[in-house]
Write an enzyme that holds these catalytic residues in place. Sequence first.
Site, PDB file in Angstrom:
ATOM      1  N   LYS A 168       0.854  -1.181   0.000  1.00 19.13           N
ATOM      2  CA  LYS A 168       0.000   0.000   0.000  1.00 19.13           C
ATOM      3  C   LYS A 168       0.891   1.233   0.000  1.00 19.13           C
ATOM      4  O   LYS A 168       1.856   1.318   0.794  1.00 19.13           O
ATOM      5  CB  LYS A 168      -0.904  -0.014   1.232  1.00 19.13           C
ATOM      6  CG  LYS A 168      -1.903  -1.162   1.235  1.00 19.13           C
ATOM      7  CD  LYS A 168      -3.022  -0.914   0.243  1.00 19.13           C
ATOM      8  CE  LYS A 168      -4.126  -1.939   0.396  1.00 19.13           C
ATOM      9  NZ  LYS A 168      -5.277  -1.652  -0.458  1.00 19.13           N
ATOM     10  N   ASP A 200      -0.553  -0.496  -4.567  1.00 21.06           N
ATOM     11  CA  ASP A 200      -1.915   0.043  -4.492  1.00 21.06           C
ATOM     12  C   ASP A 200      -1.868   1.408  -3.811  1.00 21.06           C
ATOM     13  O   ASP A 200      -1.566   1.503  -2.625  1.00 21.06           O
ATOM     14  CB  ASP A 200      -2.818  -0.910  -3.695  1.00 21.06           C
ATOM     15  CG  ASP A 200      -4.281  -0.495  -3.773  1.00 21.06           C
ATOM     16  OD1 ASP A 200      -4.572   0.596  -4.311  1.00 21.06           O
ATOM     17  OD2 ASP A 200      -5.142  -1.265  -3.288  1.00 21.06           O
ATOM     18  N   GLU A 258      -2.481  -0.181  -8.512  1.00 20.40           N
ATOM     19  CA  GLU A 258      -3.914   0.071  -8.428  1.00 20.40           C
ATOM     20  C   GLU A 258      -4.208   1.529  -8.093  1.00 20.40           C
ATOM     21  O   GLU A 258      -3.502   2.147  -7.304  1.00 20.40           O
ATOM     22  CB  GLU A 258      -4.531  -0.787  -7.315  1.00 20.40           C
ATOM     23  CG  GLU A 258      -4.709  -2.235  -7.660  1.00 20.40           C
ATOM     24  CD  GLU A 258      -5.264  -3.013  -6.478  1.00 20.40           C
ATOM     25  OE1 GLU A 258      -6.291  -2.607  -5.894  1.00 20.40           O
ATOM     26  OE2 GLU A 258      -4.647  -4.028  -6.132  1.00 20.40           O
ATOM     27  N   ASP A 308      -9.596   0.425  -9.499  1.00 19.71           N
ATOM     28  CA  ASP A 308     -10.234  -0.262  -8.364  1.00 19.71           C
ATOM     29  C   ASP A 308     -11.401   0.580  -7.840  1.00 19.71           C
ATOM     30  O   ASP A 308     -12.547   0.378  -8.214  1.00 19.71           O
ATOM     31  CB  ASP A 308      -9.197  -0.548  -7.275  1.00 19.71           C
ATOM     32  CG  ASP A 308      -9.784  -1.340  -6.110  1.00 19.71           C
ATOM     33  OD1 ASP A 308     -10.998  -1.598  -6.117  1.00 19.71           O
ATOM     34  OD2 ASP A 308      -9.040  -1.702  -5.181  1.00 19.71           O
ATOM     35  N   LYS A 353     -14.486  -6.404  -6.870  1.00 29.12           N
ATOM     36  CA  LYS A 353     -14.725  -6.880  -5.498  1.00 29.12           C
ATOM     37  C   LYS A 353     -16.206  -7.163  -5.344  1.00 29.12           C
ATOM     38  O   LYS A 353     -17.040  -6.328  -5.701  1.00 29.12           O
ATOM     39  CB  LYS A 353     -14.303  -5.809  -4.493  1.00 29.12           C
ATOM     40  CG  LYS A 353     -12.813  -5.596  -4.461  1.00 29.12           C
ATOM     41  CD  LYS A 353     -12.431  -4.489  -3.502  1.00 29.12           C
ATOM     42  CE  LYS A 353     -10.934  -4.273  -3.554  1.00 29.12           C
ATOM     43  NZ  LYS A 353     -10.561  -2.915  -3.195  1.00 29.12           N
TER      44      LYS A 353
END
Length: 363
Positions: free
Chosen positions: A161, A188, A214, A239, A263
């Site tokens: 992240k 991400d 992402e 995303d 998701k």
Amino acid sequence: MKITQARVYSLSVPKKTVFKVAYASRNAAESIIVCLKTASGLEGFGEAVPIKEVTGEIKAEVYQKLMTFCKKLVGTDLANYEEILNEASLTFLYMPSALAALDTALWDLRGQQLKKPLFEIWGNAREFCVASQSLGILSLPETLNETAKYLNLGLSHLKYKIGLNPEDDVKRIKAIRAAFPQITIYLDANQGYSVKEALWVIDSLKDCQIEFMEQPVNKNDLPGLLTVANLSSFPIVADESIQGLESLLQLLNIGHIPMINIKLMKCGGPTNALKMMSLAKKANASVMIGCMIETRLGITTGLHVAQSQDIVRYIDLDGCFDLKVDIVSSGGAILKDGKEFVTRGPGLGLKLNQELIVSLTGS
Ligand SMILES: [Mg+2]
């Protein structure tokens, strides 16, 4: 086959460690579980994880609305699943995780009726997926330690992240690449950068063999996202910009994106995920299946979807591995030697520990 019982549980499943991303910190899976039982004794399960920042839902409202809807399901016939799902789609138009829970529980029952695992019913593309593990935003020494820890556990695909500070991010990722030349690095940014910052980070990391990044920019900045995607030396993944079918169509209408992260909690469940994947296929975009902080019930559902389709190139289905307890008592998603796969039972192929679930309901 009549539905004779419908139960809804609202629970918090604590995490072992706090997970920090660019917009929040998480210390539990805030889950709602739907259990549907038929006259013949089949039980179907589904999970909702309503998160305001991601799905736009309030947990208490999702719980109440699911309770009301599920009460009405008692006495209806599973043969009418299309009607049930249509009504649910209207009722839960702005509650995608609630719809995901219902859709999953209905699919679980149908899979058991057909005596086949869901991934086989949906397409049967593969027997396993390469697992990945996400690391929150940590200091460099902590990140290096955590990376070494996961390597020892057999994982080699790690998602870092980033998105709080471009300079720190570049330093951290360069140091990770230097220390671990063999790992596969996913990034991400969780909307953390401006277009200019994103391009600077991408350029700075161009020799670090990054697999993909992402959501570098704000979810509403679709032109910005496409600009970064066009100029980036590695694939950019949409995303947060994509919730369900509608937002995917909107993005594909204005440009090409190399990959999308689907998701179940955002898109309303497996039925919509399968529709999104056929759209992505036509648009020549590949797919990763992601997750929230979910229990192993939600992760198992995502894995069935991922194992069903060729177009899925990556998974990020690690949301249950850091939870203190496991509400699944048998079957479901398994992580072994860096691979994730589902057990081959019919439907989702799992049983839940309902006593444990009740003990985790605070209200
Ligand atoms: Mg993401």
